[in-house]
Design an enzyme around this catalytic site. Sequence first.
Site: not given
Length: 271
Positions: A66, A102
């Site tokens: 990420k 997220d």
Amino acid sequence: MTSLYAVLGQPVAHSRSPRIHSLFAAQVGAQLRYEAIEVAPERLAETLTALYAAGYAGFNLTLPHKTAAVALCESLGTRAEHAGAVNTLIRTPGGWRGDNTDGVGLVRDLRHNLGVAIAGRRVLVLGAGGAARGILEPLLAERPQELVLSGRNPWKPEELATAFKALGNIRPCTHLALKGDQFDLIVNATSAGHHGQAPRLPPGLFAAGALAYDLNYGKAAAPFLEWARGAGAERVADGLGMLVEQAAESFQLWRGVRPETGPVLAALRQD
Ligand SMILES: NC(=O)c1ccc[n+]([C@@H]2O[C@H](COP(=O)([O-])OP(=O)(O)OC[C@H]3O[C@@H](n4cnc5c(N)ncnc54)[C@H](OP(=O)(O)O)[C@@H]3O)[C@@H](O)[C@H]2O)c1
């Protein structure tokens, strides 16, 4: 024509994203294939190039990619920019656009699936790693009364509180320094559950009616949620809803349509 998508990670075989996206596709009548592909950190850039050449239209990224993916993006959405992490890649004419779904996935799960208001509430986030970075901006945007960020040591919470101070008020501290505080919502953003552990916390942290939420799901959520029940949390929830909500956001970024998440979450709970 079948569109191709994938989640890239290491390890990634356990990922539930292929199942989630196949349920989304069936729901909206889209022809797509979504795979989980194991990629070592040093091969991320070349793998993205090869998969794009092979016709893949978009990607999700999970551990450990990420943060590294930020440097591979031609542009970043503000959520990814603030988080310093990317979990969704969207193809544009100039290259990859990175976004981070997220945090918005967590907030949607809390608000829409669990009926929890964050505005005016006292919120504690445990852990100051990549997942905490991803959820701070959307949590602060809900205007909690206070947001406390705690870690095993003070340095990472302090670093994050400084990085996010323009977006709202964050009080950094250590887990042990929480003694005497009370919260309406405690979010476990640590990876302790993957080692069968809950973060070590003082007693008395849950206010009346409080919710304990673990970003983890399955076995990894058990230690914290078990501890929380014993420590006075009125409600507990794992992160499966967040996983489905962040996936729906990615799906919408790729395909312009947001699937309904309720039936998909219910199906996953039955698996
Ligand atoms: N539901 C979802 O959609 C979703 C999305 C993203 C992430 N997650 C989950 O969120 C968790 C955190 O991910 P991440 O990307 O932030 O990982 P990370 O960057 O590796 O950070 C891990 C964090 O956990 C803390 N930690 C590790 N072991 C601990 C222990 N025994 N006691 C207390 N704290 C401990 C670390 O503290 P130190 O800094 O002190 O080492 C650090 O703050 C993972 O388990 C991941 O699976 C779920």
